[in-house]
Structures are given as structure tokens and as C-alpha cells.
Design an enzyme around this catalytic site. Structure first.
Site, PDB file in Angstrom:
ATOM      1  N   CYS A 134       1.021  -1.213  -0.035  1.00 34.81           N
ATOM      2  CA  CYS A 134       0.010   0.076  -0.093  1.00 34.81           C
ATOM      3  C   CYS A 134       0.844   1.195   0.033  1.00 34.81           C
ATOM      4  CB  CYS A 134      -1.105  -0.058   0.998  1.00 34.81           C
ATOM      5  SG  CYS A 134      -2.029  -1.300   1.471  1.00 34.81           S
ATOM      6  N   HIS A 139      -8.852   2.763  -2.905  1.00 33.25           N
ATOM      7  CA  HIS A 139      -7.510   2.633  -2.464  1.00 33.25           C
ATOM      8  C   HIS A 139      -6.873   1.951  -3.328  1.00 33.25           C
ATOM      9  CE1 HIS A 139      -4.037   1.706  -0.301  1.00 33.25           C
ATOM     10  NE2 HIS A 139      -4.732   0.873   0.761  1.00 33.25           N
ATOM     11  N   CYS A 160      -1.043   2.841   6.551  1.00 36.29           N
ATOM     12  CA  CYS A 160      -0.530   1.368   6.916  1.00 36.29           C
ATOM     13  C   CYS A 160      -0.364   0.874   5.789  1.00 36.29           C
ATOM     14  CB  CYS A 160      -1.729   0.694   7.829  1.00 36.29           C
ATOM     15  SG  CYS A 160      -3.188   0.660   6.977  1.00 36.29           S
TER      16      CYS A 160
HETATM   17  C1  COA Z   1     -14.804  -5.283   2.037  1.00 36.82           C
HETATM   18  C2  COA Z   1     -14.667  -5.979   0.760  1.00 36.82           C
HETATM   19  C3  COA Z   1     -14.523  -7.485   0.563  1.00 36.82           C
HETATM   20  C4  COA Z   1     -16.196  -5.743   0.073  1.00 36.82           C
HETATM   21  O1  COA Z   1     -16.081  -6.396  -1.217  1.00 36.82           O
HETATM   22  P1  COA Z   1     -17.479  -6.384  -2.119  1.00 36.82           P
HETATM   23  O2  COA Z   1     -18.412  -7.222  -1.637  1.00 36.82           O
HETATM   24  O3  COA Z   1     -17.041  -6.656  -3.500  1.00 36.82           O
HETATM   25  O4  COA Z   1     -17.834  -4.946  -2.082  1.00 36.82           O
HETATM   26  P2  COA Z   1     -19.276  -4.113  -2.641  1.00 36.82           P
HETATM   27  O5  COA Z   1     -18.991  -2.744  -2.994  1.00 36.82           O
HETATM   28  O6  COA Z   1     -19.766  -5.119  -3.649  1.00 36.82           O
HETATM   29  O7  COA Z   1     -20.254  -4.155  -1.350  1.00 36.82           O
HETATM   30  C5  COA Z   1     -20.803  -4.923  -0.748  1.00 36.82           C
HETATM   31  C6  COA Z   1     -22.135  -4.665  -0.230  1.00 36.82           C
HETATM   32  O8  COA Z   1     -22.186  -3.590   0.451  1.00 36.82           O
HETATM   33  C7  COA Z   1     -22.749  -2.575  -0.182  1.00 36.82           C
HETATM   34  N1  COA Z   1     -22.167  -1.286   0.322  1.00 36.82           N
HETATM   35  C8  COA Z   1     -21.010  -0.790   0.083  1.00 36.82           C
HETATM   36  N2  COA Z   1     -20.555   0.150   0.664  1.00 36.82           N
HETATM   37  C9  COA Z   1     -21.933   0.793   1.121  1.00 36.82           C
HETATM   38  C10 COA Z   1     -22.201   1.931   1.912  1.00 36.82           C
HETATM   39  N3  COA Z   1     -21.542   3.148   1.869  1.00 36.82           N
HETATM   40  N4  COA Z   1     -23.596   2.221   2.040  1.00 36.82           N
HETATM   41  C11 COA Z   1     -24.432   1.204   2.010  1.00 36.82           C
HETATM   42  N5  COA Z   1     -24.190   0.073   1.234  1.00 36.82           N
HETATM   43  C12 COA Z   1     -22.812  -0.149   0.844  1.00 36.82           C
HETATM   44  C13 COA Z   1     -22.773  -2.493  -1.482  1.00 36.82           C
HETATM   45  O9  COA Z   1     -23.812  -1.919  -2.141  1.00 36.82           O
HETATM   46  C14 COA Z   1     -23.001  -4.281  -1.712  1.00 36.82           C
HETATM   47  O10 COA Z   1     -24.220  -4.385  -1.387  1.00 36.82           O
HETATM   48  P3  COA Z   1     -24.958  -5.647  -2.384  1.00 36.82           P
HETATM   49  O11 COA Z   1     -24.010  -7.001  -1.764  1.00 36.82           O
HETATM   50  O12 COA Z   1     -26.349  -5.900  -1.774  1.00 36.82           O
HETATM   51  O13 COA Z   1     -24.887  -5.484  -3.573  1.00 36.82           O
HETATM   52  C15 COA Z   1     -13.545  -5.328  -0.159  1.00 36.82           C
HETATM   53  O14 COA Z   1     -14.036  -3.970  -0.510  1.00 36.82           O
HETATM   54  C16 COA Z   1     -12.413  -5.420   0.585  1.00 36.82           C
HETATM   55  O15 COA Z   1     -11.794  -6.472   0.481  1.00 36.82           O
HETATM   56  N6  COA Z   1     -11.878  -4.306   1.063  1.00 36.82           N
HETATM   57  C17 COA Z   1     -10.551  -4.034   1.550  1.00 36.82           C
HETATM   58  C18 COA Z   1      -9.238  -4.049   0.560  1.00 36.82           C
HETATM   59  C19 COA Z   1      -8.072  -4.037   1.227  1.00 36.82           C
HETATM   60  O16 COA Z   1      -7.785  -5.104   2.087  1.00 36.82           O
HETATM   61  N7  COA Z   1      -7.399  -3.238   0.992  1.00 36.82           N
HETATM   62  C20 COA Z   1      -5.966  -3.059   1.443  1.00 36.82           C
HETATM   63  C21 COA Z   1      -5.817  -2.431   2.780  1.00 36.82           C
HETATM   64  S1  COA Z   1      -4.527  -2.612   3.771  1.00 36.82           S
END
Ligand code: COA
Length: 398
Positions: free
Chosen positions: A95, A347, A378
Site C-alpha cells: 500500500c 484505495h 498502514c
Molecule cells: C470489504 C470487501 C471484501 C467488500 O467487497 P465487495 O463485497 O466486492 O464490496 P461491494 O462494493 O460489492 O459491497 C458489498 C455490499 O455492500 C454495499 N455497500 C458498500 N458500501 C456501502 C455503503 N457505503 N452504504 C451502503 N451499502 C454499501 C454494496 O452495495 C454491496 O451490497 P450488495 O451486496 O447488496 O450488492 C472489499 O472491498 C475489500 O476487501 N476491501 C478491503 C481492501 C483491502 O484490504 N485493501 C488493503 C488495505 S491494507
């Protein structure tokens, strides 16, 4: 302090950040082309820069293979039209890739080896999903060097909730919602757009132009966030709403010695004061910016009270809260991510460090009463990175 050449951040730009995956706007765009686009944009808006005087080009990516491999700094420099005499290389600190591109070239400038450098990063998480093809040494788990949680970033965020129970899901959700709303307000006020380089994109509907970030959800509410699944652990606290997402994007910056900036008539946006990286337990990697910031402050001879603006990468809301909690800063302190953060913007791993700097540089222009700002983030496998910057527009005050 050791005698050294003054290092400045002259300018920074980025592509709009997309949502990773088949439905994302960059699905049909190569990763290296994102970095090339950003670089061309940077050079176009700084025509005074003598291209043949750029000493090096450092471009970071976490997954360095396919269209994100092949020594990105060199390939993107050639594709962006820099003379073949300009060298380039690739960087990886997950990152903090772009942040490390900046600090590494800054080190070379401070040493007197370079005068001008381009530093940035790219991550196309759609074409190169996090951890894809990774082959961690089996000793990590066999010898219990880390627990399996350490290899899953969402689990490391759950672990921070475990360790600091007062950092509740409700606080994380509220922080996340505010990030979305702050970004929406910043877009509304045209704060974000000036540093975005539009990218031509291709979809089933034909050609288009990416001009805005794709991931923001300005309509986010606490009720909406409360109902989301916890994908990393049953009955956990980390959700898609209070995490950064999976994104595609690139950032680049122009770094220079203060003398070179003066020689070429470039107006620095920030002066580098100090930087530091630090390691923490990989299972709670999100607290990494705490020791890296303490170290950077120590090196600068500053205290946290001297910092007037913070650009903190929001890998996960709870991880930012752990930083704020440590330093006694309120969850909604106006000095912190005034235009929102990665939870809203996205990100794309190795590109985010320079995105923080781009936003801090703009805020410095708006806040001549602020002297010092921090960019911090981080890093996977338990690290943190911090760069402290001085505002060249500082006119006195706190
Ligand atoms: C958390 C994570 C697993 C979610 O992935 P995802 O399931 O593909 O995410 P989505 O954007 O499809 O969102 C999942 C659901 O939450 C909902 N959602 C997401 N953000 C929302 C918000 N702000 N308000 C309302 N709903 C929200 C989406 O609409 C979706 O709904 P659905 O399942 O009904 O379609 C993924 O984003 C992730 O791994 N993030 C971390 C990344 C990371 O580790 N980066 C490095 C950091 S060190």
C-alpha cells in the site's frame, strides 16, 4: 540535523479511481496505461520541466506482473514520451508503494544525486487482484511467524476492533459515513477535479471518458452501513462500508531539489520535512502509522500538536480511529482528511500514497495558517509509513 539538500513536492496528479472488476470503468484499460496517462498529464501541466533533466522515474505496484510488471518506471517513462536517456525503476511496499517512490527519490535528491524525479504508483486491482499468484513462504505459518489473520487485511482490521473494544463498529461506521459526505462536499466545491487527469475508457457501449472517481457512495447513511454483512468474520465489525474497496488507479508526482525548482521556475507545493517507516505486529498492521508517525515527528523535532492537517489513508475506518485515539485526536477533527479519504475515494494499493500528498498540497494552498501536515498510511504485513511536509504558503499562525 545532517546537512542535506532541500526536497520539494512540485506537483501531483492522478487518474480518477475506478471500481475494480468487470463492471469497473477500467476493465478494458491496461494498468501501465493508467500510469502513462497520469504522467503525460503531469508533464503537460508543468511544461517548464526540461524532460531530459529528469534524473529518474520510480513507479510502484504491488502485483508486478503482466501489464503491471516489466520495471514500470522505465516502461511508463518511455510510453509517456520522456527521452530514452531518462531511466526508471519499479518499487514495491504494497500500500505504501507510491509513498516509497516519493521517499526513495527524495532520498536521492537530498543526497545530491538527483535534481528532478517522477514518483508515483499504480494498482489495477481488477486485472491484478490482491494476493493473486502470491506464494508466501510456508515458514510464515509453519513457524508461527504470523497467524493466518496477518495475511488477510480485513482480518487485521477485525483484530484492531478486538484489541481496542472502545473503537466500536458504530464509531467506525460514523467515521466512514463522514468520509463519504466530506468527499461529496469536496466534489461539489470542485476541490478534487483539478488534479484528476481524464482517461479514455472503452466499454460495451463504446468509448467514454473517466473524469470522476467511480467508487464514492455519497448517499451513505448510518442505517445503510449498520445492515451490511461482515465478510471477514461472522458477527464481525468490518464491512464493505467501513473499509476501502477494491480499485484501479494511478498517481504521479514531480519531486525536485529546491534549487532545481527555482532554476526551472517551478513553484513547490510542499517541502519535505522528514519521513519514516516502521514495523508492527502483522496481525494488527493497521496501527502501523502510529510508530511511523512518532518516528517521523521525532526526526523532525516536532510534536503531534504542530501538525495542522492530516491526510491519513483510510484502509479501514477502525485503523484510522486507532491512530486518532493514540494521538488524542477526535474522530471528527476537522484537520483530518477534510475532503474525505480512501473509504470514499478508493484505495488502489500502490498508488494511494501520492493521492494523500495531492490532497494535502491543495489544502496547504487553502490554509496559509498551517505550517506542517502529515501524510500517513498502514501497509500489509505490519508496517506504517509517514511523511511530514511543510507548507510553503505558511504566513504565520498556529
Ligand atoms: C470489504 C470487501 C471484501 C467488500 O467487497 P465487495 O463485497 O466486492 O464490496 P461491494 O462494493 O460489492 O459491497 C458489498 C455490499 O455492500 C454495499 N455497500 C458498500 N458500501 C456501502 C455503503 N457505503 N452504504 C451502503 N451499502 C454499501 C454494496 O452495495 C454491496 O451490497 P450488495 O451486496 O447488496 O450488492 C472489499 O472491498 C475489500 O476487501 N476491501 C478491503 C481492501 C483491502 O484490504 N485493501 C488493503 C488495505 S491494507
Amino acid at each position: 540535523m545532517v546537512e542535506r539538500t532541500e526536497v520539494v513536492f512540485v506537483d501531483g496528479v492522478r487518474t480518477p479511481f475506478g471500481r475494480a472488476g468487470e463492471k469497473g470503468m477500467y476493465w478494458n484499460t491496461r494498468a501501465d496505461d493508467l500510469a502513462v496517462k497520469a504522467m503525460i498529464g503531469l508533464l503537460e501541466r508543468n511544461p517548464e520541466v526540461p524532460k531530459d533533466r529528469i534524473d529518474d522515474v520510480a513507479i510502484a505496484a504491488t502485483t508486478q506482473q503482466g501489464d503491471q510488471g516489466l520495471t514500470l518506471g522505465r516502461t511508463t517513462a518511455m510510453l509517456a514520451g520522456l527521452p530514452k536517456s531518462v531511466p526508471g525503476y519499479a518499487i514495491d511496499r504494497m500500500c505504501a508503494g507510491a509513498m516509497t517512490s516519493v521517499t526513495t527519490t527524495a532520498g536521492a535528491i537530498a543526497f545530491g544525486a538527483y535534481e528532478l524525479a517522477i514518483a508515483g504508483g499504480v494498482e489495477h486491482m481488477g486485472r491484478h487482484p490482491m494476493g493473486f499468484n502470491a506464494d508466501p513462504n510456508p515458514r510464515f505459518l509453519a513457524e508461527k511467524l504470523v497467524s493466518p489473520d496477518a495475511l488477510n487485511m480485513g482480518m487485521t482490521a477485525e483484530r484492531i476492533h478486538d484489541r481496542f473494544p472502545h473503537l466500536t463498529k458504530e464509531r467506525a461506521d460514523r467515521y466512514a459515513m463522514r468520509s463519504q459526505h466530506k468527499l461529496a462536499a469536496a466534489y461539489e466545491a470542485d476541490k478534487i477535479q483539478p488534479d484528476l487527469i481524464p482517461v479514455a475508457i472503452r466499454s460495451d457501449e463504446g468509448w467514454g471518458l473517466a473524469t470522476r472517481d467511480e467508487a464514492p457512495r455519497p448517499e451513505t447513511t448510518m442505517e445503510g452501513l449498520a445492515g451490511l454483512k461482515t465478510p471477514f468474520r461472522p458477527h464481525g465489525r468490518v464491512t464493505a462500508g467501513n473499509s476501502s474497496g477494491l480499485n484501479d488507479g494511478a498517481t504521479v508526482s514531480l519531486m525536485a531539489s529546491a534549487a532545481a525548482a527555482k532554476e526551472f521556475g517551478l513553484k513547490p507545493k510542499m517541502r519535505m520535512v522528514s519521513f519514516a517507516f516502521a514495523g508492527v505486529e502483522p496481525e494488527i498492521m493497521g496501527i502501523g502509522p502510529v510508530p511511523s508517525t512518532e518516528k517521523a515527528l521525532r526526526k523532525a523535532g516536532l510534536s503531534i500538536d504542530d501538525i495542522g492537517l492530516f491526510e491519513l489513508n483510510e484502509a479501514f475506518a477502525v485503523q484510522v480511529l486507532s491512530f486518532l485515539d493514540h494521538f488524542g485526536i477526535d474522530d471528527d477533527d476537522p484537520r483530518v482528511n477534510p475532503w474525505g479519504g480512501a473509504i470514499a475515494i478508493g484505495h488502489p494499493l500502490a498508488s494511494s500514497g501520492v493521492r494523500l500528498m495531492i490532497q494535502l498540497a491543495r489544502q496547504f494552498e487553502e490554509h496559509p495558517e498551517v505550517r506542517y501536515g502529515v501524510t500517513a498510511m498502514c501497509v500489509g504485513l505490519g508496517q506504517g509509513g509517514t511523511v511530514i511536509w511543510e507548507n510553503p504558503n505558511f504566513k504565520g499562525g498556529k
